[in-house]
Design a protein around this motif. Structure first.
Motif, PDB file in Angstrom:
ATOM      1  N   PHE A 122      45.472  34.431  32.658  1.00 35.11           N
ATOM      2  CA  PHE A 122      46.158  34.572  33.947  1.00 35.11           C
ATOM      3  C   PHE A 122      45.841  33.392  34.858  1.00 35.11           C
ATOM      4  CE2 PHE A 122      45.401  38.597  31.918  1.00 35.11           C
ATOM      5  CZ  PHE A 122      46.702  39.048  31.790  1.00 35.11           C
ATOM      6  N   ASP A 123      45.422  32.326  34.240  1.00 33.02           N
ATOM      7  CA  ASP A 123      45.133  31.091  34.963  1.00 33.02           C
ATOM      8  C   ASP A 123      45.906  29.949  34.306  1.00 33.02           C
ATOM      9  OD1 ASP A 123      43.899  29.999  37.125  1.00 33.02           O
ATOM     10  OD2 ASP A 123      41.865  30.543  36.486  1.00 33.02           O
ATOM     11  N   GLY A 124      46.971  30.306  33.620  1.00 35.41           N
ATOM     12  CA  GLY A 124      47.850  29.287  33.061  1.00 35.41           C
ATOM     13  C   GLY A 124      47.476  28.776  31.686  1.00 35.41           C
ATOM     14  N   ALA A 150      50.807  28.441  41.171  1.00 34.50           N
ATOM     15  CA  ALA A 150      50.034  27.368  40.551  1.00 34.50           C
ATOM     16  C   ALA A 150      49.398  27.834  39.246  1.00 34.50           C
ATOM     17  CB  ALA A 150      48.951  26.898  41.521  1.00 34.50           C
ATOM     18  N   ARG A 151      49.270  29.149  39.075  1.00 28.22           N
ATOM     19  CA  ARG A 151      48.527  29.658  37.920  1.00 28.22           C
ATOM     20  C   ARG A 151      49.397  30.012  36.733  1.00 28.22           C
ATOM     21  NH1 ARG A 151      43.722  33.318  40.326  1.00 28.22           N
ATOM     22  NH2 ARG A 151      43.921  34.224  38.272  1.00 28.22           N
ATOM     23  N   LEU A 152      50.601  30.549  37.013  1.00 30.56           N
ATOM     24  CA  LEU A 152      51.452  30.960  35.898  1.00 30.56           C
ATOM     25  C   LEU A 152      52.566  29.949  35.675  1.00 30.56           C
ATOM     26  CD1 LEU A 152      52.059  34.809  36.234  1.00 30.56           C
ATOM     27  CD2 LEU A 152      50.325  33.599  34.908  1.00 30.56           C
ATOM     28  N   GLY A 158      49.241  31.758  48.639  1.00 32.91           N
ATOM     29  CA  GLY A 158      49.250  32.333  47.299  1.00 32.91           C
ATOM     30  C   GLY A 158      48.838  31.330  46.243  1.00 32.91           C
ATOM     31  N   ASP A 159      48.378  31.840  45.103  1.00 38.86           N
ATOM     32  CA  ASP A 159      48.077  30.901  44.022  1.00 38.86           C
ATOM     33  C   ASP A 159      48.739  31.275  42.704  1.00 38.86           C
ATOM     34  OD1 ASP A 159      44.557  31.859  44.049  1.00 38.86           O
ATOM     35  OD2 ASP A 159      46.352  33.013  43.601  1.00 38.86           O
ATOM     36  N   VAL A 160      49.589  32.295  42.718  1.00 42.53           N
ATOM     37  CA  VAL A 160      50.243  32.680  41.462  1.00 42.53           C
ATOM     38  C   VAL A 160      51.147  31.556  40.954  1.00 42.53           C
ATOM     39  CG1 VAL A 160      51.809  34.334  40.375  1.00 42.53           C
ATOM     40  CG2 VAL A 160      50.095  35.139  41.998  1.00 42.53           C
ATOM     41  N   LEU A 200      36.723  46.349  34.811  1.00 41.63           N
ATOM     42  CA  LEU A 200      37.195  45.210  34.020  1.00 41.63           C
ATOM     43  C   LEU A 200      35.975  44.383  33.649  1.00 41.63           C
ATOM     44  CD1 LEU A 200      40.410  44.047  35.967  1.00 41.63           C
ATOM     45  CD2 LEU A 200      40.300  45.271  33.770  1.00 41.63           C
ATOM     46  N   PRO A 201      35.893  43.917  32.414  1.00 46.20           N
ATOM     47  CA  PRO A 201      34.728  43.134  32.000  1.00 46.20           C
ATOM     48  C   PRO A 201      34.834  41.688  32.494  1.00 46.20           C
ATOM     49  CG  PRO A 201      36.303  43.259  30.212  1.00 46.20           C
ATOM     50  CD  PRO A 201      36.873  44.090  31.332  1.00 46.20           C
ATOM     51  N   MET A 202      33.709  41.039  32.626  1.00 48.08           N
ATOM     52  CA  MET A 202      33.723  39.588  32.808  1.00 48.08           C
ATOM     53  C   MET A 202      34.149  39.005  31.457  1.00 48.08           C
ATOM     54  SD  MET A 202      33.141  38.741  35.821  1.00 48.08           S
ATOM     55  CE  MET A 202      32.951  36.975  35.610  1.00 48.08           C
ATOM     56  N   GLY A 259      34.679  37.062  49.163  1.00 49.53           N
ATOM     57  CA  GLY A 259      34.503  36.299  47.938  1.00 49.53           C
ATOM     58  C   GLY A 259      35.771  36.297  47.111  1.00 49.53           C
ATOM     59  N   SER A 260      35.612  36.099  45.833  1.00 43.95           N
ATOM     60  CA  SER A 260      36.749  35.960  44.945  1.00 43.95           C
ATOM     61  C   SER A 260      36.498  36.796  43.688  1.00 43.95           C
ATOM     62  CB  SER A 260      36.922  34.466  44.606  1.00 43.95           C
ATOM     63  OG  SER A 260      38.262  34.172  44.344  1.00 43.95           O
ATOM     64  N   PRO A 261      36.519  38.127  43.838  1.00 48.59           N
ATOM     65  CA  PRO A 261      36.094  38.991  42.731  1.00 48.59           C
ATOM     66  C   PRO A 261      37.051  39.014  41.547  1.00 48.59           C
ATOM     67  CG  PRO A 261      37.021  40.321  44.496  1.00 48.59           C
ATOM     68  CD  PRO A 261      36.935  38.911  45.018  1.00 48.59           C
ATOM     69  N   GLY A 262      38.306  38.594  41.775  1.00 45.77           N
ATOM     70  CA  GLY A 262      39.279  38.635  40.684  1.00 45.77           C
ATOM     71  C   GLY A 262      40.486  39.504  41.017  1.00 45.77           C
ATOM     72  N   LEU A 304      36.308  44.556  43.319  1.00 44.83           N
ATOM     73  CA  LEU A 304      34.991  44.041  43.690  1.00 44.83           C
ATOM     74  C   LEU A 304      34.175  43.725  42.453  1.00 44.83           C
ATOM     75  CD1 LEU A 304      32.440  46.773  44.397  1.00 44.83           C
ATOM     76  CD2 LEU A 304      34.824  47.456  44.191  1.00 44.83           C
ATOM     77  N   ARG A 305      33.168  42.892  42.645  1.00 45.42           N
ATOM     78  CA  ARG A 305      32.183  42.655  41.578  1.00 45.42           C
ATOM     79  C   ARG A 305      31.085  43.700  41.707  1.00 45.42           C
ATOM     80  NH1 ARG A 305      32.670  37.157  39.213  1.00 45.42           N
ATOM     81  NH2 ARG A 305      34.928  37.005  39.187  1.00 45.42           N
ATOM     82  N   ASP A 306      30.230  43.782  40.670  1.00 42.49           N
ATOM     83  CA  ASP A 306      29.219  44.845  40.671  1.00 42.49           C
ATOM     84  C   ASP A 306      27.884  44.414  41.268  1.00 42.49           C
ATOM     85  OD1 ASP A 306      28.289  43.174  38.736  1.00 42.49           O
ATOM     86  OD2 ASP A 306      28.331  44.646  37.106  1.00 42.49           O
TER      87      ASP A 306
HETATM   88  N1  LIG Z   1      37.303  39.557  34.660  1.00 40.59           N
HETATM   89  C1  LIG Z   1      37.060  38.260  34.795  1.00 40.59           C
HETATM   90  N2  LIG Z   1      36.264  37.611  33.919  1.00 40.59           N
HETATM   91  C2  LIG Z   1      36.013  36.297  34.041  1.00 40.59           C
HETATM   92  N3  LIG Z   1      36.496  35.516  35.024  1.00 40.59           N
HETATM   93  C3  LIG Z   1      37.305  36.097  35.931  1.00 40.59           C
HETATM   94  C4  LIG Z   1      37.636  37.485  35.866  1.00 40.59           C
HETATM   95  N4  LIG Z   1      38.468  37.770  36.902  1.00 40.59           N
HETATM   96  C5  LIG Z   1      38.644  36.609  37.559  1.00 40.59           C
HETATM   97  N5  LIG Z   1      37.952  35.607  36.987  1.00 40.59           N
HETATM   98  C6  LIG Z   1      37.927  34.209  37.412  1.00 40.59           C
HETATM   99  O1  LIG Z   1      37.367  34.143  38.730  1.00 40.59           O
HETATM  100  C7  LIG Z   1      38.075  33.213  39.529  1.00 40.59           C
HETATM  101  C8  LIG Z   1      38.650  33.938  40.738  1.00 40.59           C
HETATM  102  O2  LIG Z   1      39.592  34.877  40.277  1.00 40.59           O
HETATM  103  P1  LIG Z   1      40.829  35.332  41.149  1.00 40.59           P
HETATM  104  O3  LIG Z   1      41.567  36.338  40.378  1.00 40.59           O
HETATM  105  O4  LIG Z   1      41.573  34.143  41.651  1.00 40.59           O
HETATM  106  O5  LIG Z   1      40.050  36.030  42.361  1.00 40.59           O
HETATM  107  P2  LIG Z   1      40.553  36.454  43.819  1.00 40.59           P
HETATM  108  O6  LIG Z   1      42.035  36.660  43.758  1.00 40.59           O
HETATM  109  O7  LIG Z   1      39.791  37.708  44.122  1.00 40.59           O
HETATM  110  O8  LIG Z   1      40.186  35.321  44.726  1.00 40.59           O
HETATM  111  C9  LIG Z   1      39.153  32.601  38.623  1.00 40.59           C
HETATM  112  O9  LIG Z   1      38.673  31.400  38.107  1.00 40.59           O
HETATM  113  C10 LIG Z   1      39.323  33.631  37.527  1.00 40.59           C
HETATM  114  O10 LIG Z   1      39.760  33.067  36.316  1.00 40.59           O
END
Ligand SMILES: Nc1ncnc2c1ncn2[C@@H]1O[C@H](COP(=O)(O)OP(=O)(O)O)[C@@H](O)[C@H]1O
Ligand SMILES: [Mg+2]
Length: 260
Positions: A224-226, A44-46, A40-42, A214-216, A11-14, A150-152
């Protein structure tokens, strides 16, 4: 000097967000190495430090290509671009096929990253989603600290536990040392599932550490998404990031550990 690598199991936990957050708050000079084999996506994001875009073509691929002739720490520094907020970034691959095509060059990249310490620069690696036979295993093995993000939720916990158990043996280096390895749980603090998630995953292996929560926080993550944010330091994500950075910097100072 330290290499701190961030990875995910599924998945894409962050993981990318956590890596960029930690780099932004890191107490020493730091370089972000976008080493996600899936691309990579850095870049595109920063935004770039001057407000423009980062040059995605000038990053990891030319480094891996020239690594066939040897690669030193200075080339890593030369391959980095200043991003908004002051962080230096080596942009990632633009296509997943590039990771395998340059498979033989990852060990040279890992040595160059380890050698950066002599110049006083730490390295934060975005290692992306990691399988048990990752193409960039040499870079993970060279890391002082490996952070599984990871997510919870139950699925995320189970996949993280499985992946850490499998990585436990392959991360061991020829000299017998292992990176300090641990979990970073992203979740809603009001639900309070983070502690249990961390406990379950830590049971996957010997001495798996807990690097924090880390909180949602959508507003914080957008930094960190630009997105332009007036006071990023006030977001819940950045405030929690300080504690995580303290835990990781302490682990990095402890360096590699002996295998049990
Ligand atoms: N702590 C968080 N709270 C809210 N949204 C988050 C958090 N961490 C990541 N996201 C969002 O989740 C999506 C995936 O995050 P990303 O960092 O790209 O995950 P990964 O690198 O694990 O694929 C992005 O849209 C990001 O903004
Ligand atoms: Mg990512």
């Amino acid at each position: 000097m330290a290499i701190v690598s961030f990875l995910s199991a599924k998945g894409s936990p962050g993981a990318t967000t956590a890596a960029l957050l930690v780099a932004a708050l890191w107490p020493r000079d730091v370089l972000v190495l976008d080493a996600d084999p899936a691309g990579g996506d850095v870049a595109a994001r920063l935004p770039g430090a001057a407000g423009g875009v980062l040059d995605a073509e000038r990053g990891l691929l030319p480094l891996l290509t020239s690594a066939r002739r040897g690669l030193g720490p200075q080339q890593l520094l030369d391959g980095a671009q200043p991003a908004a907020g002051g962080t230096a970034v080596v942009c990632g691959l633009t296509r997943p096929e590039q990771a395998g095509a340059a498979a033989g060059s990852w060990p040279a990249l890992a040595s160059a990253a380890a050698g950066l310490g002599a110049t006083g620069t730490d390295v934060v690696v975005d290692a992306g989603r990691v399988t048990t036979e990752p193409v960039h295993l040499s870079l993970l093995r060279a890391s002082d600290v490996v952070v599984l993000v990871l997510r919870d939720d139950v699925a995320s916990v189970l996949h993280a536990r499985e992946r850490l158990a499998a990585l436990g043996t392959v991360l061991r280096r020829a000299d017998g040392l292992l990176p300090r390895t641990g979990v970073l749980v992203v979740g809603d603090p009001r639900r309070g599932d983070g502690d249990q998630a961390a406990e379950v995953v830590r049971a996957a292996g010997d001495r798996v550490e807990d690097f924090g929560r880390l909180p949602m926080d959508t507003a914080g993550a957008r930094v960190f998404d630009g997105a332009r944010t007036a006071r990023p330091e006030r977001t819940a994500l950045v405030r929690a990031g300080r504690g995580v950075v303290a835990a990781l910097a302490a682990a990095a100072a402890g360096y590699h550990r002996e295998a049990a």
